[in-house]
Design a protein around this motif. Sequence first.
Motif, PDB file in Angstrom:
ATOM      1  N   LYS A 281       0.868  -1.173   0.000  1.00 44.92           N
ATOM      2  CA  LYS A 281       0.000   0.000   0.000  1.00 44.92           C
ATOM      3  C   LYS A 281       0.907   1.226   0.000  1.00 44.92           C
ATOM      4  O   LYS A 281       1.772   1.375   0.877  1.00 44.92           O
ATOM      5  N   ALA A 282       0.751   2.097  -0.978  1.00 49.89           N
ATOM      6  CA  ALA A 282       1.639   3.257  -1.089  1.00 49.89           C
ATOM      7  C   ALA A 282       0.964   4.358  -1.885  1.00 49.89           C
ATOM      8  O   ALA A 282       0.143   4.106  -2.767  1.00 49.89           O
ATOM      9  N   ASP A 283       1.323   5.598  -1.565  1.00 56.63           N
ATOM     10  CA  ASP A 283       0.814   6.789  -2.247  1.00 56.63           C
ATOM     11  C   ASP A 283       1.816   7.175  -3.335  1.00 56.63           C
ATOM     12  O   ASP A 283       2.983   7.482  -3.051  1.00 56.63           O
ATOM     13  N   ALA A 284       1.374   7.161  -4.603  1.00 54.32           N
ATOM     14  CA  ALA A 284       2.269   7.493  -5.711  1.00 54.32           C
ATOM     15  C   ALA A 284       2.804   8.910  -5.605  1.00 54.32           C
ATOM     16  O   ALA A 284       3.890   9.212  -6.115  1.00 54.32           O
ATOM     17  N   GLY A 285       2.067   9.796  -4.960  1.00 60.10           N
ATOM     18  CA  GLY A 285       2.526  11.165  -4.788  1.00 60.10           C
ATOM     19  C   GLY A 285       3.689  11.293  -3.812  1.00 60.10           C
ATOM     20  O   GLY A 285       4.306  12.357  -3.713  1.00 60.10           O
ATOM     21  N   LYS A 286       4.005  10.200  -3.102  1.00 56.25           N
ATOM     22  CA  LYS A 286       5.140  10.198  -2.169  1.00 56.25           C
ATOM     23  C   LYS A 286       6.167   9.143  -2.570  1.00 56.25           C
ATOM     24  O   LYS A 286       6.951   8.673  -1.744  1.00 56.25           O
ATOM     25  N   GLU A 314      -4.618  16.649 -10.594  1.00 57.40           N
ATOM     26  CA  GLU A 314      -3.933  16.848  -9.311  1.00 57.40           C
ATOM     27  C   GLU A 314      -3.024  15.666  -8.991  1.00 57.40           C
ATOM     28  O   GLU A 314      -1.918  15.826  -8.465  1.00 57.40           O
ATOM     29  N   LEU A 315      -3.505  14.483  -9.326  1.00 62.68           N
ATOM     30  CA  LEU A 315      -2.712  13.273  -9.110  1.00 62.68           C
ATOM     31  C   LEU A 315      -1.431  13.304  -9.945  1.00 62.68           C
ATOM     32  O   LEU A 315      -0.344  12.988  -9.456  1.00 62.68           O
ATOM     33  N   TYR A 316      -1.551  13.725 -11.208  1.00 55.24           N
ATOM     34  CA  TYR A 316      -0.374  13.817 -12.082  1.00 55.24           C
ATOM     35  C   TYR A 316       0.630  14.846 -11.533  1.00 55.24           C
ATOM     36  O   TYR A 316       1.844  14.641 -11.597  1.00 55.24           O
ATOM     37  N   ARG A 317       0.133  15.953 -11.012  1.00 54.54           N
ATOM     38  CA  ARG A 317       1.033  16.974 -10.464  1.00 54.54           C
ATOM     39  C   ARG A 317       1.829  16.422  -9.271  1.00 54.54           C
ATOM     40  O   ARG A 317       3.047  16.611  -9.175  1.00 54.54           O
ATOM     41  N   ALA A 318       1.118  15.756  -8.381  1.00 52.99           N
ATOM     42  CA  ALA A 318       1.784  15.190  -7.207  1.00 52.99           C
ATOM     43  C   ALA A 318       2.785  14.116  -7.619  1.00 52.99           C
ATOM     44  O   ALA A 318       3.906  14.046  -7.073  1.00 52.99           O
ATOM     45  N   PHE A 319       2.408  13.297  -8.582  1.00 56.49           N
ATOM     46  CA  PHE A 319       3.293  12.238  -9.069  1.00 56.49           C
ATOM     47  C   PHE A 319       4.532  12.843  -9.735  1.00 56.49           C
ATOM     48  O   PHE A 319       5.660  12.393  -9.513  1.00 56.49           O
ATOM     49  N   GLY A 320       4.326  13.886 -10.542  1.00 60.31           N
ATOM     50  CA  GLY A 320       5.441  14.563 -11.205  1.00 60.31           C
ATOM     51  C   GLY A 320       6.416  15.157 -10.202  1.00 60.31           C
ATOM     52  O   GLY A 320       7.645  15.057 -10.372  1.00 60.31           O
ATOM     53  N   THR A 339      -5.084  14.466 -22.420  1.00 63.58           N
ATOM     54  CA  THR A 339      -4.408  15.347 -23.381  1.00 63.58           C
ATOM     55  C   THR A 339      -3.486  16.360 -22.704  1.00 63.58           C
ATOM     56  O   THR A 339      -2.595  16.911 -23.351  1.00 63.58           O
ATOM     57  N   GLU A 340      -3.690  16.607 -21.412  1.00 57.77           N
ATOM     58  CA  GLU A 340      -2.877  17.589 -20.692  1.00 57.77           C
ATOM     59  C   GLU A 340      -1.891  16.915 -19.733  1.00 57.77           C
ATOM     60  O   GLU A 340      -1.437  17.541 -18.780  1.00 57.77           O
ATOM     61  N   PHE A 341      -1.568  15.652 -19.992  1.00 50.60           N
ATOM     62  CA  PHE A 341      -0.716  14.943 -19.043  1.00 50.60           C
ATOM     63  C   PHE A 341       0.629  15.639 -18.832  1.00 50.60           C
ATOM     64  O   PHE A 341       1.050  15.874 -17.698  1.00 50.60           O
ATOM     65  N   GLU A 342       1.330  15.994 -19.910  1.00 51.27           N
ATOM     66  CA  GLU A 342       2.672  16.571 -19.779  1.00 51.27           C
ATOM     67  C   GLU A 342       2.642  17.883 -18.992  1.00 51.27           C
ATOM     68  O   GLU A 342       3.515  18.135 -18.155  1.00 51.27           O
ATOM     69  N   ARG A 343       1.639  18.708 -19.255  1.00 51.36           N
ATOM     70  CA  ARG A 343       1.532  19.985 -18.531  1.00 51.36           C
ATOM     71  C   ARG A 343       1.340  19.725 -17.043  1.00 51.36           C
ATOM     72  O   ARG A 343       1.993  20.358 -16.202  1.00 51.36           O
ATOM     73  N   CYS A 344       0.459  18.791 -16.711  1.00 50.66           N
ATOM     74  CA  CYS A 344       0.200  18.492 -15.304  1.00 50.66           C
ATOM     75  C   CYS A 344       1.399  17.808 -14.649  1.00 50.66           C
ATOM     76  O   CYS A 344       1.734  18.089 -13.491  1.00 50.66           O
ATOM     77  N   PHE A 345       2.043  16.935 -15.371  1.00 47.58           N
ATOM     78  CA  PHE A 345       3.181  16.185 -14.840  1.00 47.58           C
ATOM     79  C   PHE A 345       4.370  17.105 -14.570  1.00 47.58           C
ATOM     80  O   PHE A 345       5.195  16.835 -13.690  1.00 47.58           O
ATOM     81  N   GLY A 346       4.464  18.188 -15.349  1.00 48.63           N
ATOM     82  CA  GLY A 346       5.487  19.191 -15.075  1.00 48.63           C
ATOM     83  C   GLY A 346       6.633  19.240 -16.055  1.00 48.63           C
ATOM     84  O   GLY A 346       7.490  20.125 -15.957  1.00 48.63           O
ATOM     85  N   ARG A 347       6.650  18.332 -17.024  1.00 48.65           N
ATOM     86  CA  ARG A 347       7.707  18.397 -18.032  1.00 48.65           C
ATOM     87  C   ARG A 347       7.306  17.599 -19.254  1.00 48.65           C
ATOM     88  O   ARG A 347       6.579  16.596 -19.146  1.00 48.65           O
ATOM     89  N   PRO A 348       7.782  18.010 -20.435  1.00 47.33           N
ATOM     90  CA  PRO A 348       7.447  17.279 -21.662  1.00 47.33           C
ATOM     91  C   PRO A 348       8.196  15.958 -21.729  1.00 47.33           C
ATOM     92  O   PRO A 348       9.298  15.818 -21.180  1.00 47.33           O
TER      93      PRO A 348
END
Length: 369
Positions: A281-286, A314-320, A339-348
């Motif tokens: 059990k783990a949080d991908a954002g951590k 929000e999940l993608y941002r935390a994961f990034g 379609t906005e994954f890269e923007r949310c993740f924080g890098r192309p």
Amino acid sequence: MTLTIPCLLGLESLVADEIKRLGLKNVRAENGRVHCDGSLADIPRLNMNLRCGARVLMELGSFPVPDFEALFQGVLSLPWEEFIPKDGEFPVKGYCLSSALHSVPACQAVVKKAAARRLGNVYGCETLPETGGRYQIQFAIIKDQASLYLDTSGEGLYKRGYRAQNMGAPLRETLAAALVILSRYRGKDPFCDPFCGSGTIPIEAALIAKNRAPGLDRRFAAQRWKSVDSKLWMDAADEALDKEFHGHYDIWGGDIDPAAVELARHNAALAGVEDCICFEKADAGKFRRGSEYGQLVTNPPYGERLLERREAEELYRAFGRALECLPPKWRVLVLSSHTEFERCFGRPADKKRKLYNGMLKCDVFMYGR
């Protein structure tokens, strides 16, 4: 004979490489399928060993079909009796693309009638009982050219037999295996999936690490055919077992849902790889890993079925943000339709590759070399 392996769009080159590694000749890929030359002995080998292909079709013939009469006569000329016994059940399915014959139900009816006529003439009966084993006929009519097949697999090859349940948005085993192969994982490096769900990606990684044939623990339609000797299936299984590796592998899967973690452990046990994978059990954002290098392959929720779109972002941002601390030698692959994954993740992404998860168009976002 010609053997044809349909596959998800975008996986053709991976399937072609798999077939070449099995030693088959004249391998040629086109949209959604790969052809090769083979023998009856290759039917068990392909069914047991292919990780990314959808099924194995045996081609009986190919011919032009400008009209229904040409379709009827072409099907009538094929040697169905060499494979379908007198009591065999032979349902028909198929598809038409860019052809004068565009009605699939009408083509199904013509193919069924012509095959029944041929079999009835050979076996000397007007009505065939169809009470025996199943011999699925498939047709593909593309640009007025018909190809007729018998399906040797039965259930699709993605049904490995280890996943009786999933967590609501399943990733097909064939696509999971393709993602692992694209990451260039071979069993030596650490491997992680922080959104493991029912465990499909880590399990496929373990099967690849062990070089275990994914179809060893299931049955196939052609195993019941008299035309494919049972010894060929035993020989293919022995060959696959001889190629297995045995060692220690660092494979980890995490999910925030404890029920998913328990299901992933159960599925890994069914696949015989529970000793290769640690599920937690783990949080991908951590997410954190101390290893200098490794592969991270994952399929996070897209915001279309499991989460609302905004929650997914929000999940993608935390994961990034979590992956900013990952050492630079890690290779990261993320499958998403957002379609906005890269923007949310924080890098192309360093690279992108289009794939389809069922009918859903996705991209594999690749980071690292």
